[in-house]
Design a protein around this motif. Sequence first.
Motif, PDB file in Angstrom:
ATOM      1  N   UNK A  34      49.966  46.113  68.618  1.00 30.96           N
ATOM      2  CA  UNK A  34      48.524  46.741  68.925  1.00 30.96           C
ATOM      3  C   UNK A  34      48.160  47.703  68.940  1.00 30.96           C
ATOM      4  N   UNK A  35      47.710  48.500  69.173  1.00 28.86           N
ATOM      5  CA  UNK A  35      46.997  49.608  70.317  1.00 28.86           C
ATOM      6  C   UNK A  35      47.497  49.305  71.918  1.00 28.86           C
ATOM      7  N   UNK A  36      49.162  49.930  72.166  1.00 31.10           N
ATOM      8  CA  UNK A  36      48.947  50.127  73.689  1.00 31.10           C
ATOM      9  C   UNK A  36      49.995  48.411  74.150  1.00 31.10           C
ATOM     10  N   UNK A  37      50.118  47.980  73.044  1.00 34.40           N
ATOM     11  CA  UNK A  37      50.953  47.051  73.867  1.00 34.40           C
ATOM     12  C   UNK A  37      52.408  47.607  73.001  1.00 34.40           C
ATOM     13  N   UNK A  38      53.488  47.013  74.135  1.00 33.02           N
ATOM     14  CA  UNK A  38      55.277  47.291  73.920  1.00 33.02           C
ATOM     15  C   UNK A  38      55.625  46.177  73.180  1.00 33.02           C
ATOM     16  N   UNK A  39      56.848  46.824  72.591  1.00 35.82           N
ATOM     17  CA  UNK A  39      58.423  45.862  72.087  1.00 35.82           C
ATOM     18  C   UNK A  39      59.533  46.226  72.800  1.00 35.82           C
ATOM     19  N   UNK A  40      60.404  44.955  73.133  1.00 41.05           N
ATOM     20  CA  UNK A  40      61.641  45.428  73.844  1.00 41.05           C
ATOM     21  C   UNK A  40      62.655  44.869  73.047  1.00 41.05           C
ATOM     22  N   UNK A  41      63.808  46.444  73.310  1.00 37.44           N
ATOM     23  CA  UNK A  41      65.107  46.151  73.184  1.00 37.44           C
ATOM     24  C   UNK A  41      66.198  45.979  74.136  1.00 37.44           C
ATOM     25  N   UNK A  42      67.166  45.131  73.941  1.00 40.70           N
ATOM     26  CA  UNK A  42      68.173  44.949  75.123  1.00 40.70           C
ATOM     27  C   UNK A  42      69.180  45.264  74.611  1.00 40.70           C
ATOM     28  N   UNK A  43      70.064  46.348  75.566  1.00 39.54           N
ATOM     29  CA  UNK A  43      71.463  47.613  74.684  1.00 39.54           C
ATOM     30  C   UNK A  43      72.499  46.842  75.849  1.00 39.54           C
ATOM     31  N   UNK A  76      65.045  48.605  76.308  1.00 33.53           N
ATOM     32  CA  UNK A  76      64.479  49.872  75.640  1.00 33.53           C
ATOM     33  C   UNK A  76      62.892  49.278  75.912  1.00 33.53           C
ATOM     34  N   UNK A  77      62.316  49.883  75.517  1.00 33.84           N
ATOM     35  CA  UNK A  77      60.251  49.382  75.187  1.00 33.84           C
ATOM     36  C   UNK A  77      60.001  50.570  74.761  1.00 33.84           C
ATOM     37  N   UNK A  78      59.489  50.390  73.236  1.00 32.41           N
ATOM     38  CA  UNK A  78      58.458  50.897  72.654  1.00 32.41           C
ATOM     39  C   UNK A  78      56.997  50.356  73.301  1.00 32.41           C
ATOM     40  N   UNK A 138      63.713  44.629  68.705  1.00 30.36           N
ATOM     41  CA  UNK A 138      63.108  45.285  69.048  1.00 30.36           C
ATOM     42  C   UNK A 138      61.735  43.485  69.163  1.00 30.36           C
ATOM     43  N   UNK A 139      61.653  42.915  70.294  1.00 29.17           N
ATOM     44  CA  UNK A 139      61.238  41.859  70.632  1.00 29.17           C
ATOM     45  C   UNK A 139      59.453  41.882  71.487  1.00 29.17           C
ATOM     46  N   UNK A 140      58.787  41.648  70.397  1.00 26.68           N
ATOM     47  CA  UNK A 140      57.864  41.255  71.667  1.00 26.68           C
ATOM     48  C   UNK A 140      57.393  41.243  72.698  1.00 26.68           C
ATOM     49  N   UNK A 141      58.629  40.444  73.985  1.00 29.12           N
ATOM     50  CA  UNK A 141      58.756  40.212  75.220  1.00 29.12           C
ATOM     51  C   UNK A 141      60.653  40.240  75.209  1.00 29.12           C
ATOM     52  N   UNK A 142      61.015  40.389  76.022  1.00 32.50           N
ATOM     53  CA  UNK A 142      62.727  40.061  76.778  1.00 32.50           C
ATOM     54  C   UNK A 142      62.719  38.492  77.003  1.00 32.50           C
ATOM     55  N   UNK A 143      63.516  37.793  76.047  1.00 27.01           N
ATOM     56  CA  UNK A 143      63.236  36.124  76.202  1.00 27.01           C
ATOM     57  C   UNK A 143      63.601  35.632  76.670  1.00 27.01           C
ATOM     58  N   UNK A 144      64.148  35.611  78.299  1.00 22.38           N
ATOM     59  CA  UNK A 144      64.696  34.647  79.409  1.00 22.38           C
ATOM     60  C   UNK A 144      65.879  34.186  78.190  1.00 22.38           C
ATOM     61  N   UNK A 145      67.010  35.420  79.134  1.00 25.32           N
ATOM     62  CA  UNK A 145      68.251  35.315  78.485  1.00 25.32           C
ATOM     63  C   UNK A 145      68.488  34.890  76.888  1.00 25.32           C
ATOM     64  N   UNK A 146      67.662  34.715  76.272  1.00 26.03           N
ATOM     65  CA  UNK A 146      68.242  34.096  74.728  1.00 26.03           C
ATOM     66  C   UNK A 146      68.720  35.528  74.112  1.00 26.03           C
TER      67      UNK A 146
END
Length: 230
Positions: free
Chosen positions: A160-169, A117-119, A219-227
């Motif tokens: 910030x304006x235009x920035x995304x966050x991610x959640x792995x599901x 998911x991308x917000x 929600x995280x600022x990036x998907x953290x390489x398998x973490x």
Amino acid sequence: MNASRHRSMLLAVTGTALALSLTACQDASGTKSSSKAAPSAPAASSPAATGTSGVTDATGSAGSTGSKASAGSTDTSAGSSGTTGKQAAASTPVCTAADVRVTAARQDGPPYTHIVLTAKNTTRHSCRLTGFPHIQFVESHKQDVAAVAKSKPTAPVVLTAGAPAYALVKLSNGGVDENNEPVSAFSVMLEGDSEVITVAAPGSEGIAVDPEKALTGYWTPELRNGADDF
């Protein structure tokens, strides 16, 4: 004649006594003045001779007050710089459904067991995305998808304006014997907001979900390489 000599001797004795008395007074006054002057001399020479100014600085009087004040201000600025990020995040408004656009994409290839998911912040101001997405895939399973604690970020997620966050599901374990259900769209709610966001499932045929096996990350600022893999 005798009377005149007697008077002269009396005057001489009286004069001598008067002179001695004056001399004694002068000596006494000189002694007093010198006794008063004696303490003033050490007082005048004390700062230079004994290093009083150094003691003054160490004890925090006028000389050291400026030094302590500057040191204190330095400590304060250092402390504030350490907390500035958290304070700024705390003052940032929480993201609502009106602030972000939520989309879903498949992760990896078949069997499709995970989506991302991308917000994305679609406003011109910053907002804070807290917690994890509250997801319900099917009408028959009203309970929100459980969250995986290890994926929780250590710092607040400020978009910030235009920035995304991610959640792995996680959708399922990928097994053929699971109770998968087809899903073409599902609901997402942001923490702190009661508005329901409808998200289209990726792919022309949608996704297969086992509600009992589904999991979501924070929600995280990036998907953290398998973490965040689960």
